[in-house]
Design an enzyme around this catalytic site. Sequence first.
Site, PDB file in Angstrom:
ATOM      1  CB  ALA A  65      -0.893  -0.017   1.226  1.00 25.04           C
ATOM      2  N   GLY A 109       0.509  -5.122   0.804  1.00 26.96           N
ATOM      3  CA  GLY A 109      -0.685  -5.173  -0.039  1.00 26.96           C
ATOM      4  C   GLY A 109      -0.414  -5.779  -1.407  1.00 26.96           C
ATOM      5  CD  GLU A 112      -2.143  -7.770   2.793  1.00 29.32           C
ATOM      6  OE1 GLU A 112      -1.812  -6.607   2.482  1.00 29.32           O
ATOM      7  OE2 GLU A 112      -2.704  -8.053   3.846  1.00 29.32           O
ATOM      8  CD  GLU A 132       1.713  -5.657   5.523  1.00 29.54           C
ATOM      9  OE1 GLU A 132       2.558  -6.546   5.749  1.00 29.54           O
ATOM     10  OE2 GLU A 132       0.842  -5.735   4.626  1.00 29.54           O
TER      11      GLU A 132
END
Length: 258
Positions: A65, A109, A112, A132
């Site tokens: 992200a 992300g 993911e 993260e």
Amino acid sequence: MAYETIIVEIEDEVALIRLNRPEALNALNATLLDELSAALTEADRNDKVRAIVLTGSEKAFAAGADIKEMSTKSYVDVYDEDLFGAQIEAITRIRKPIIAAVSGYALGGGCELAMVCDFIICAENAKFGQPEINLGVVAGIGGTQRLTRFVGKSKAMDMNLTGRFMDAAEAERSGLVSRVVPTPKLVPEAMAAARKIAEKSQIATKTVKEAVNRAYETTLREGLLFERRAFHALFATEDQKEGMAAFLEKREAQFRDR
Ligand code: HXC
């Protein structure tokens, strides 16, 4: 349709979607995820598309992200907008098969997002991770859940707690990816796999997605029942008659999605 952060091409009934924010290693920001979920929804509706390949650049599938965009948000901000929840949810509802073709970094992300696709083919230079923890947070769109189902508790804990990266060989060994290919061959190989899928009956390929996903989302008993009923139901299709007749007549099947 013109997009700012992705490039969409349709070739031989396959939609090839490239994440395209090279300045930020394809970090996922709101625009990119809005455009990606819109493009996938569009591909799902387009009769000229029968399978989808999602890829990034050679250096990065996606480095997570967008930290710049997220860094100043408050709890209320991310809770209220349910950061990326709606877009990821929309991607899980796509019915046509999606192959993630991962080269370089698939982190946070990015890892993911690859796991939301139906399967992952990666290049020899791929690096997967859920770093993260280094940012003082945890994975937010499946890194503690889908990853655990892919690779088991021990590796998922290791990846999420230490933030270390997994290389392509380890990713294949642990079942995160279905195949590893030489880096320059990544997109051609993923496109060839997608073209193979595009030859099949779409009723059957959509049913495969539904059935395999049952293995993740329900009990074994429920999943087996779903599979059996799906198998039975396909005998109501013309494609089943065609597929079996073609085998017996020693010719290629001509599926019509009926
Ligand atoms: C914003 C990013 C970024 C990211 C890289 N960049 N990752 N920008 N968000 N996630 C930017 C860098 O700031 C830099 O911009 C440019 O891309 C090139 O990156 P470098 O770091 O210079 O490249 P390199 O040294 O090769 O290192 C590559 C890397 C590193 C190891 C991938 O960039 C990295 O660690 N990135 C962050 C990975 C990460 O923590 N991901 C998880 C995010 S949290 P400039 O302008 O300086 O050139 C997450 C949560 C998901 O994903 C849950 C959502 C709900």
